[in-house]
Design a protein around this motif. Structure first.
Motif, PDB file in Angstrom:
ATOM      1  N   CYS A  47       0.024   2.477  -7.641  1.00  0.00           N
ATOM      2  CA  CYS A  47      -0.595   1.609  -6.651  1.00  0.00           C
ATOM      3  C   CYS A  47       0.023   1.852  -5.276  1.00  0.00           C
ATOM      4  O   CYS A  47       1.234   2.041  -5.155  1.00  0.00           O
ATOM      5  CB  CYS A  47      -0.387   0.146  -7.042  1.00  0.00           C
ATOM      6  SG  CYS A  47      -1.087  -0.283  -8.642  1.00  0.00           S
ATOM      7  N   ALA A  48      -0.827   1.877  -4.262  1.00  0.00           N
ATOM      8  CA  ALA A  48      -0.421   2.088  -2.866  1.00  0.00           C
ATOM      9  C   ALA A  48       0.023   3.518  -2.589  1.00  0.00           C
ATOM     10  O   ALA A  48       0.506   3.806  -1.503  1.00  0.00           O
ATOM     11  CB  ALA A  48       0.683   1.106  -2.446  1.00  0.00           C
ATOM     12  N   ALA A  77      -5.863   2.254  -2.448  1.00  0.00           N
ATOM     13  CA  ALA A  77      -5.782   0.839  -2.108  1.00  0.00           C
ATOM     14  C   ALA A  77      -7.055   0.173  -2.608  1.00  0.00           C
ATOM     15  O   ALA A  77      -7.963   0.835  -3.120  1.00  0.00           O
ATOM     16  CB  ALA A  77      -5.638   0.652  -0.598  1.00  0.00           C
ATOM     17  N   ALA A  78      -7.110  -1.143  -2.478  1.00  0.00           N
ATOM     18  CA  ALA A  78      -8.296  -1.889  -2.901  1.00  0.00           C
ATOM     19  C   ALA A  78      -8.562  -3.000  -1.903  1.00  0.00           C
ATOM     20  O   ALA A  78      -7.654  -3.462  -1.201  1.00  0.00           O
ATOM     21  CB  ALA A  78      -8.095  -2.470  -4.295  1.00  0.00           C
ATOM     22  N   PRO A  97      -2.674  -3.080  -2.983  1.00  0.00           N
ATOM     23  CA  PRO A  97      -2.356  -1.703  -3.385  1.00  0.00           C
ATOM     24  C   PRO A  97      -3.277  -1.133  -4.448  1.00  0.00           C
ATOM     25  O   PRO A  97      -3.367   0.075  -4.608  1.00  0.00           O
ATOM     26  CB  PRO A  97      -0.917  -1.801  -3.891  1.00  0.00           C
ATOM     27  CG  PRO A  97      -0.723  -3.241  -4.234  1.00  0.00           C
ATOM     28  CD  PRO A  97      -1.559  -3.999  -3.260  1.00  0.00           C
ATOM     29  N   CYS A  98      -3.971  -1.974  -5.219  1.00  0.00           N
ATOM     30  CA  CYS A  98      -4.969  -1.564  -6.200  1.00  0.00           C
ATOM     31  C   CYS A  98      -5.600  -2.842  -6.737  1.00  0.00           C
ATOM     32  O   CYS A  98      -5.146  -3.939  -6.414  1.00  0.00           O
ATOM     33  CB  CYS A  98      -4.358  -0.741  -7.347  1.00  0.00           C
ATOM     34  SG  CYS A  98      -3.233  -1.667  -8.411  1.00  0.00           S
ATOM     35  N   VAL A  99      -6.627  -2.726  -7.575  1.00  0.00           N
ATOM     36  CA  VAL A  99      -7.283  -3.941  -8.066  1.00  0.00           C
ATOM     37  C   VAL A  99      -6.366  -4.748  -8.987  1.00  0.00           C
ATOM     38  O   VAL A  99      -6.477  -5.967  -9.069  1.00  0.00           O
ATOM     39  CB  VAL A  99      -8.609  -3.617  -8.780  1.00  0.00           C
ATOM     40  CG1 VAL A  99      -9.653  -3.149  -7.793  1.00  0.00           C
ATOM     41  CG2 VAL A  99      -8.421  -2.615  -9.894  1.00  0.00           C
ATOM     42  N   VAL A 101       5.366  -3.407   0.472  1.00  0.00           N
ATOM     43  CA  VAL A 101       4.721  -3.487  -0.846  1.00  0.00           C
ATOM     44  C   VAL A 101       4.902  -2.175  -1.596  1.00  0.00           C
ATOM     45  O   VAL A 101       5.159  -2.170  -2.814  1.00  0.00           O
ATOM     46  CB  VAL A 101       3.231  -3.853  -0.705  1.00  0.00           C
ATOM     47  CG1 VAL A 101       2.492  -3.634  -2.023  1.00  0.00           C
ATOM     48  CG2 VAL A 101       3.084  -5.302  -0.261  1.00  0.00           C
ATOM     49  N   GLN A 102       4.789  -1.061  -0.915  1.00  0.00           N
ATOM     50  CA  GLN A 102       5.025   0.233  -1.563  1.00  0.00           C
ATOM     51  C   GLN A 102       6.409   0.274  -2.203  1.00  0.00           C
ATOM     52  O   GLN A 102       6.581   0.770  -3.322  1.00  0.00           O
ATOM     53  CB  GLN A 102       4.904   1.361  -0.543  1.00  0.00           C
ATOM     54  CG  GLN A 102       3.486   1.737  -0.172  1.00  0.00           C
ATOM     55  CD  GLN A 102       3.463   2.886   0.792  1.00  0.00           C
ATOM     56  OE1 GLN A 102       4.251   2.939   1.739  1.00  0.00           O
ATOM     57  NE2 GLN A 102       2.564   3.834   0.574  1.00  0.00           N
TER      58      GLN A 102
END
Length: 307
Positions: free
Chosen positions: A211-212, A216-217, A226-228, A255-256
């Motif tokens: 994710c990230a 991304a979402a 960062p994703c669903v 967040v990453q």
């Protein structure tokens, strides 16, 4: 929809080339035991308008996004679904539709058949009882199975994810059935502790590690995550803001850093990061012990295995 244009050549901020577009929270199914989006028949399409989504797609094309995934909820329930798919294709962006294939209106097959579109779905068991127990919708197994068969008849490549949710669900038999039907892209995964499956506050330990990272979402309210599955980690919003600003923000970088990188997880969407669990069949990518890319469709995204 016009012919697919050449994809943009610009380099996206922070290398993000894939966007999950969660255009609705509405779904005909009631997967109370595992739906990451907590979707259902009474949910809404959110506060993002068709104009908002088109603006997102416009900017995505400008900054170098090469693929989007329309997901929900059930994305085909959105009144502007076909127009949004066409808008992405007109920009030369590849499209994946993640549908439950419970009900497919005749006019929906046309975008599914477009050469710039790929199709993915979820499947749970080889019996009505087993599948319907997961979806909470009587008749969902027979309907989804029939539409998988119809997609294959039309020459549409269908990518399928099976998530092991309930005891005695007949996951292995479901895979064997799909293979007998002619499905070649099948992935099996465990339940993720997000949404309806969350027993505790969601944790980054439930994420795949990708994710990230090139992806991304965007949620139905415009929040960028960062994703669903990483929906509990908002990094900004496209409502009154821009994708570029989000991807260049301190919050995005924070967040990453919060998401643990797992051994074997690819750093870019193009890297093959789905490694099988120790002792597993090499074709069983993203099984629970690794939980790397978690992608039933093998698309460049950290996709869920369930709708």
């Amino acid at each position: 929809m016009t012919e697919v244009l050449q994809p943009p050549t610009r380099t996206a901020p922070d290398g993000v080339t894939f966007l999950g577009l969660e255009i609705t929270s509405r779904c005909q199914l009631t997967c109370s035991s595992h739906c990451y989006a907590e979707a259902g028949p009474t949910r809404t399409h959110g506060t993002m308008t068709a104009k908002d989504w088109k603006q997102v797609i416009d900017e995505a094309a400008r900054i170098g996004v090469t693929k989007v995934q329309f997901i929900g909820g059930e994305p085909t329930l959105h009144p502007d679904f076909t127009k949004l798919v066409g808008h992405a294709l007109d920009h030369g962006i590849g499209v994946q539709v993640y549908s439950n294939l419970y009900r497919v209106k005749l006019e929906r097959w046309r975008p599914f058949e477009h050469p710039g579109v790929s199709l993915a779905t979820s499947y749970y068991a080889d019996t009505d009882e087993g599948h319907d127990a997961v979806t909470g919708r009587k008749g969902s197994h027979s309907a989804t199975r029939a539409n998988i068969i119809e997609a294959l008849r039309r020459g549409i490549h269908v990518q399928i994810g099976i998530v092991d949710v309930l005891a005695g669900q007949r996951v292995d038999q479901a895979r064997a059935e799909l293979e007998a039907l002619g499905v070649t892209d099948i992935n099996i995964d465990r339940v993720r502790g997000v949404g309806n499956a969350a027993k505790l506050p969601p944790s980054t330990s439930e994420l795949c590690g990708n994710c990230a990272k090139g992806r991304a979402a965007i949620m139905p309210d415009g929040a960028v995550t960062p994703c669903v599955l990483g929906r509990f980690l908002p990094t900004g919003s496209v409502k009154g803001g821009s994708l570029k600003a989000v991807f260049e923000s301190d919050r995005w970088r924070q967040v990453q850093q919060l998401i643990p990188h797992r051994a074997g997880a690819g750093r870019t969407p193009d890297e093959d990061s789905c490694m099988p669990s120790p002792g597993a069949n090499p074709s069983d990518a993203c099984t629970p012990a690794d939980s790397n890319d978690c992608d039933p469709s093998r698309a460049p995204a950290c996709n869920p295995k369930y709708n």
